[in-house]
Design a protein around this motif. Structure first.
Motif, PDB file in Angstrom:
ATOM      1  N   PHE A   1       0.848  -1.195   0.000  1.00 14.62           N
ATOM      2  CA  PHE A   1       0.000   0.000   0.000  1.00 14.62           C
ATOM      3  C   PHE A   1       0.882   1.243   0.000  1.00 14.62           C
ATOM      4  O   PHE A   1       2.044   1.205   0.409  1.00 14.62           O
ATOM      5  CB  PHE A   1      -0.921   0.011   1.213  1.00 14.62           C
ATOM      6  CG  PHE A   1      -0.205  -0.117   2.532  1.00 14.62           C
ATOM      7  CD1 PHE A   1       0.372   0.978   3.160  1.00 14.62           C
ATOM      8  CD2 PHE A   1      -0.097  -1.359   3.156  1.00 14.62           C
ATOM      9  CE1 PHE A   1       1.043   0.862   4.367  1.00 14.62           C
ATOM     10  CE2 PHE A   1       0.583  -1.487   4.371  1.00 14.62           C
ATOM     11  CZ  PHE A   1       1.152  -0.370   4.970  1.00 14.62           C
TER      12      PHE A   1
ATOM     13  N   PRO B   1      -4.120   0.196  -3.349  1.00 11.09           N
ATOM     14  CA  PRO B   1      -4.512   0.519  -1.978  1.00 11.09           C
ATOM     15  C   PRO B   1      -3.590   1.561  -1.363  1.00 11.09           C
ATOM     16  O   PRO B   1      -2.382   1.587  -1.642  1.00 11.09           O
ATOM     17  CB  PRO B   1      -4.414  -0.822  -1.252  1.00 11.09           C
ATOM     18  CG  PRO B   1      -3.496  -1.654  -2.081  1.00 11.09           C
ATOM     19  CD  PRO B   1      -3.699  -1.213  -3.498  1.00 11.09           C
TER      20      PRO B   1
ATOM     21  N   SER C   1      -9.261   1.774  -0.839  1.00 12.69           N
ATOM     22  CA  SER C   1      -9.095   0.433  -1.390  1.00 12.69           C
ATOM     23  C   SER C   1      -8.924   0.504  -2.891  1.00 12.69           C
ATOM     24  O   SER C   1      -9.451   1.396  -3.560  1.00 12.69           O
ATOM     25  CB  SER C   1     -10.293  -0.433  -1.037  1.00 12.69           C
ATOM     26  OG  SER C   1     -10.442  -0.536   0.368  1.00 12.69           O
ATOM     27  N   SER C   2      -8.190  -0.474  -3.428  1.00 16.97           N
ATOM     28  CA  SER C   2      -7.981  -0.504  -4.878  1.00 16.97           C
ATOM     29  C   SER C   2      -9.250  -0.969  -5.577  1.00 16.97           C
ATOM     30  O   SER C   2     -10.128  -1.587  -4.974  1.00 16.97           O
ATOM     31  CB  SER C   2      -6.838  -1.465  -5.207  1.00 16.97           C
ATOM     32  OG  SER C   2      -7.082  -2.747  -4.702  1.00 16.97           O
TER      33      SER C   2
END
Length: 220
Positions: free
Chosen positions: A163, A190, A219-220
Motif C-alpha cells: 500500500f 490501496p 481500497s484498490s
C-alpha cells in the motif's frame, strides 16, 4: 522486519505503545540506529534539520525517546565501507529510526548502499519510519511527492508493503483529503492517508492502524 510507519514519529501514547509491542522490550533496553539520509534530498531540509533529527531536537519524536543507545547510519557513506563493518552494526540494532525528507532520494541510497537487499534478513528488527522514511517502504509515492528525480525516473519505491501512504494529512493547507483523493487516483492501488497522530503497524503482512487522529484507507 516489523514496521511502524508514521507520519510524524512517535507522536502520542498509542504509537509509543505500538513501538514497545514491536520491540518486545522497553525502549530503555533497546539499541537504535538513526538514518538521516532522506533529509539531504528534499529542498525543505538540510544539515540543520538533519542535526535536529539526530540530536533529538526535532519536534517529531524519534531519537529522544530514551533509548539505551543511539547511533547514526548515513547511507551515502556505506558504499565506501566494507560490508563486514556496517552490516553487523545494522544486525545488532533493535530498531532503525528513519528520518523524513525525500523518499526517492532515500530509496536510491537504500539500494546503492545495499541496505535494501539486507532488509529481508532482518526478521526481528523494527523499522520506524517518519514521513519519507515510511513512504520508502511502499510501492509508489505518486508524482505529488516527487522532489528529487532518481536516475531511473518515476515514483517507484521499495514495495516492502503493498500500500502507499499520503502523510501529514491536514497539516498544510494543500495536504487535504481532497488532495489525497486526487493522489490516490494516480496511485491506482490501496493507500492510506494519515495525519501526524497516526501510524501503520505491519507484522508478518498483518496491517493495523494505530491512531489518535484522522486517517482513511483507499481500497484498490
Amino acid at each position: 522486519m516489523r514496521l511502524l510507519l508514521t507520519s510524524a514519529g512517535v507522536s502520542n501514547p498509542s504509537i509509543r505503545d505500538a513501538l514497545v509491542d514491536l520491540l518486545g522490550k522497553p525502549i530503555a533496553d533497546s539499541n537504535a540506529l538513526c538514518i538521516p539520509t532522506a533529509q539531504y534530498g528534499h529542498p525543505w531540509c538540510g544539515p540543520d534539520s538533519a542535526w535536529r533529527f539526530i540530536s533529538g531536537r526535532s519536534p517529531l519524536p524519534m531519537t529522544d525517546l530514551g533509548w539505551k543507545s543511539v547511533g547514526v547510519l548515513e547511507l551515502t557513506a556505506l558504499p565506501s565501507i566494507s560490508e563486514e563493518r556496517w552490516v553487523p552494526w545494522v544486525r545488532e540494532a533493535d530498531v532503525l529510526l528513519v528520518a523524513g525528507g525525500d523518499a526517492m532520494y532515500l530509496c536510491h541510497w537504500m539500494r546503492e548502499s545495499g541496505l535494501a537487499d539486507l532488509l529481508p534478513s532482518l526478521r526481528d528488527t523494527v523499522w520506524v519510519g517518519l514521513s519519507a522514511g515510511s513512504m520508502v517502504m511502499t510501492p509508489r509515492i505518486g508524482d505529488y511527492f516527487v522532489e528529487w528525480t532518481s536516475p531511473d525516473g518515476g515514483d517507484s519505491t521499495l514495495g516492502v508493503v503493498d500500500f502507499s501512504i499520503f502523510p501529514h494529512l491536514g497539516l498544510m493547507p494543500y495536504n487535504t483529503m481532497a488532495a489525497a483523493e486526487k493522489w490516490v487516483a494516480e496511485i491506482a492501488g490501496p493507500a492510506y492517508a494519515i495525519d501526524d497522530q497516526t501510524a501503520i503497524k505491519v507484522v508478518d503482512g498483518t496491517v493495523e492502524v494505530v491512531s489518535e487522529g484522522q486517517w482513511k484507507l483507499f481500497s484498490s
